[in-house]
Scaffold this active site. Sequence first.
Site, PDB file in Angstrom:
ATOM      1  N   GLU A 161      36.411 -83.657 -12.800  1.00  0.00           N
ATOM      2  CA  GLU A 161      37.651 -83.648 -12.029  1.00  0.00           C
ATOM      3  C   GLU A 161      38.038 -85.039 -11.532  1.00  0.00           C
ATOM      4  O   GLU A 161      38.936 -85.168 -10.708  1.00  0.00           O
ATOM      5  CB  GLU A 161      37.541 -82.680 -10.846  1.00  0.00           C
ATOM      6  CG  GLU A 161      37.574 -81.223 -11.269  1.00  0.00           C
ATOM      7  CD  GLU A 161      37.665 -80.265 -10.085  1.00  0.00           C
ATOM      8  OE1 GLU A 161      38.088 -79.120 -10.296  1.00  0.00           O
ATOM      9  OE2 GLU A 161      37.293 -80.658  -8.947  1.00  0.00           O
ATOM     10  N   ASP A 233      27.303 -61.495 -14.465  1.00  0.00           N
ATOM     11  CA  ASP A 233      26.339 -61.218 -15.532  1.00  0.00           C
ATOM     12  C   ASP A 233      25.179 -62.208 -15.473  1.00  0.00           C
ATOM     13  O   ASP A 233      25.219 -63.202 -14.746  1.00  0.00           O
ATOM     14  CB  ASP A 233      27.028 -61.299 -16.899  1.00  0.00           C
ATOM     15  CG  ASP A 233      28.074 -60.207 -17.079  1.00  0.00           C
ATOM     16  OD1 ASP A 233      27.889 -59.109 -16.518  1.00  0.00           O
ATOM     17  OD2 ASP A 233      29.078 -60.460 -17.768  1.00  0.00           O
ATOM     18  N   THR A 256      35.540 -68.169  -5.840  1.00  0.00           N
ATOM     19  CA  THR A 256      35.835 -69.596  -5.887  1.00  0.00           C
ATOM     20  C   THR A 256      34.656 -70.412  -5.347  1.00  0.00           C
ATOM     21  O   THR A 256      34.172 -70.164  -4.248  1.00  0.00           O
ATOM     22  CB  THR A 256      37.084 -69.923  -5.041  1.00  0.00           C
ATOM     23  OG1 THR A 256      38.163 -69.098  -5.456  1.00  0.00           O
ATOM     24  CG2 THR A 256      37.471 -71.382  -5.197  1.00  0.00           C
ATOM     25  N   ASP A 260      29.836 -73.921  -8.159  1.00  0.00           N
ATOM     26  CA  ASP A 260      29.478 -75.177  -7.494  1.00  0.00           C
ATOM     27  C   ASP A 260      28.245 -74.992  -6.618  1.00  0.00           C
ATOM     28  O   ASP A 260      27.398 -75.886  -6.519  1.00  0.00           O
ATOM     29  CB  ASP A 260      30.639 -75.680  -6.640  1.00  0.00           C
ATOM     30  CG  ASP A 260      31.863 -76.022  -7.467  1.00  0.00           C
ATOM     31  OD1 ASP A 260      31.695 -76.418  -8.637  1.00  0.00           O
ATOM     32  OD2 ASP A 260      32.983 -75.894  -6.939  1.00  0.00           O
TER      33      ASP A 260
END
Length: 317
Positions: A161, A233, A256, A260
């Site tokens: 990013e 999963d 969300t 991370d």
Amino acid sequence: MSRIVSLGSINVDRVENATAAELDALEAQYDWFPERGETVEVSAVPAAFPEEADTVFHGGKGANQAAAAARAGGDTRMLGKVGTDHREFGVRERLAGAGVDTTGIETDQSVPTGTAYVFVDDDGDNRIVVRPGANDAIDWAYVEAHYEAIVDADCLLIQNEIPAEPVARLLSELSTEPDRPTVVLDPAPAEGAAALLDDDVVDYVTPNESEYAALESELEAFDGVVVRKRGGDDVIVDAERAFTVTPPTVPVADSTGAGDVLNGFLAARLAAGDSLPEAVSVATVAASLATRERGARNGVPTLADVRAFADANVNAR
């Protein structure tokens, strides 16, 4: 404590709650609109996007992973840039509150802090559109200024990013170091990440389902460890001895930042000396627990939280 450096994005997350019909309409309007679990980057915000967010949170893959690594017990430093509006949102303060060293974060006076438009559907799944802002101002001069801190780290977390060129140059420089940090790459967004995968300095790569599909041929040729994040999963680990880890079932409010959290915990626990199976197991539980609250960082557990949850579930069997 193990030393972790996260070099990457710092964002303000504008979260929009959306129905399947609303997301279908956006997909029909924009051929680049992300699929479930996908992150895409745009240079400007389309006019059709909501002007007012339902909720504003703190985010950015680099910052999220730094916060998670700190909560996992790592001595963590964040390297990145924020914009002129960072005080309005308390960006540095929020990271510092999570235990992250923010002294290396610089302010770019010409642009706002990076922004992520996070669309969360009724199942808690997300689609993310990123406007880079100050993240695009990270260049080699900035990275070089912090090179010694990076080299001295036990583990380096990188993502896709921020501009690829300074990251690629950093990896090239690290290849000459006799005692370099372990490098964990999150190939998100997938576009452009293949060039970073080609570097032998990368030890671990952690794609989610959409990123794995986009980079499958490159990942099959990758010589390091691939940790495939697959939502609810099993996590699939392609290593010298392949194995899977089943995430615990928890009520999901918002996925969300879960990936991370996995990355941050993985880096911190590997740096602390855990075996790969141990580190992935702890990181998988942490990622699952993080989905119980809305916002990329609001639900990040501590290492003690993760161990208590794991012990309670073992004892309940």
